[in-house]
Design an enzyme around this catalytic site. Structure first.
Site, PDB file in Angstrom:
ATOM      1  N   SER A 129       0.845  -1.188   0.000  1.00 27.75           N
ATOM      2  CA  SER A 129       0.000   0.000   0.000  1.00 27.75           C
ATOM      3  C   SER A 129       0.880   1.238   0.000  1.00 27.75           C
ATOM      4  O   SER A 129       1.966   1.243   0.596  1.00 27.75           O
ATOM      5  CB  SER A 129      -0.909   0.022   1.234  1.00 27.75           C
ATOM      6  OG  SER A 129      -1.621   1.244   1.311  1.00 27.75           O
ATOM      7  N   TYR A 142      -1.993  -0.179  10.201  1.00 28.48           N
ATOM      8  CA  TYR A 142      -2.041  -0.593   8.793  1.00 28.48           C
ATOM      9  C   TYR A 142      -0.772  -0.153   8.068  1.00 28.48           C
ATOM     10  O   TYR A 142      -0.144  -0.942   7.350  1.00 28.48           O
ATOM     11  CB  TYR A 142      -3.274   0.013   8.127  1.00 28.48           C
ATOM     12  CG  TYR A 142      -3.456  -0.405   6.682  1.00 28.48           C
ATOM     13  CD1 TYR A 142      -3.927  -1.672   6.366  1.00 28.48           C
ATOM     14  CD2 TYR A 142      -3.154   0.472   5.642  1.00 28.48           C
ATOM     15  CE1 TYR A 142      -4.104  -2.059   5.044  1.00 28.48           C
ATOM     16  CE2 TYR A 142      -3.326   0.098   4.324  1.00 28.48           C
ATOM     17  CZ  TYR A 142      -3.795  -1.165   4.026  1.00 28.48           C
ATOM     18  OH  TYR A 142      -3.948  -1.550   2.714  1.00 28.48           O
TER      19      TYR A 142
END
Length: 267
Positions: A129, A142
């Site tokens: 990501s 995250y």
């Protein structure tokens, strides 16, 4: 000869888009899901696999090898979102996220390596990501799990060079998928000192996903990488400003970049 591809988390979102695109290009594609029975109508087989359960990882990979005799490409796509103030995020949820986003992909990689080594060829693509390049407020866990996967890929690549096995990262920005629905949200507590800024940031994150890019852009990028003889270490896929944010982090002083992020999230 058509390449055999295994996509973890291939039943929905980015994984499904990649699988359908590769099927149209005549690849032999297998996807995975923790609950494959929920997806009876798919363009490619969905195998049972939970990245937190090594026995299911081995069973799924053995099924592919028994049916096809080889495994050319692994796409580590299965992952989970998590939001919340770090102080208020339960330790169990932090560990669960790392089990899915970091330890899970490592276990799948370990399970495919013997087959790829025997073939003297293979490609492993880790879906990370853009959030993994920076510590984002209320997405810190995250960011950390995806950043850890980015870094370990760098080490893995060098260890695998002698076996003709390539590995790369593909970091997507915001894409229009159902990821928010499965994300763990630390609750908005009425008496929390973070209630207002966390609530505002949560709304902003959901807006970004809803207005995200078409997942087929990721599928096209993956197809191009598979057909590249020497994949790069890192790829970024998304809107210009999302990719440019990584460049800014590299060139700006830390506090200046931090201020930009805080302004963006209205903190």
């Amino acid at each position: 000869m058509s390449k055999v591809v295994l996509i973890t988390g291939g039943s929905s979102g980015i994984g499904k888009s990649i699988g359908e695109f590769l099927c149209a290009k005549e690849f032999i594609v297998y996807g995975t899901s923790r609950s494959p029975h929920n997806y009876p109508e798919t363009k490619f087989p969905i195998l049972a696999l939970d990245v937190k359960d090594i026995s299911t990882i081995n069973a799924a990979i053995n099924t592919v090898i028994e049916k096809e005799g080889r495994l050319d490409v692994l796409i580590n796509n299965a992952g989970a979102g998590i939001t919340g103030p770090i102080e208020e995020t339960p330790e169990a949820e932090i560990k669960k996220n790392f089990e899915t986003n970091f330890f899970g992909p490592i276990n799948v990689i370990k399970a495919v390596l013997p087959q790829m080594r025997s073939q003297k060829a293979g490609l492993i693509i880790n879906i990370t990501s853009i959030a993994g390049y920076m510590g984002l407020p209320y997405r810190g866990i995250y960011s950390a799990s995806k950043g850890a996967l980015e870094l370990i890929t760098e080490a893995f690549r060098m260890e695998l060079k002698g076996f003709n096995i390539n590995m790369t990262n593909v970091a997507p920005g915001d894409f229009a998928t159902n990821i928010a629905a499965g994300r763990y949200h630390a609750p908005l507590l009425e008496d929390s000192p973070y209630r207002e800024p966390y609530g505002n940031t949560l709304d902003l994150m959901n807006e970004h996903v809803d207005a995200g890019s078409d997942p087929n852009e990721m599928a096209k990028a993956i197809f191009k990488i598979i057909n590249t003889s020497k994949p790069k270490v890192h790829y970024k896929v998304g809107e210009f400003m999302q990719k440019f944010s990584i460049v800014l982090k590299r060139i700006l002083p830390d506090k200046v970049y931090e201020k930009l992020l805080m302004n963006h999230y209205k903190l």
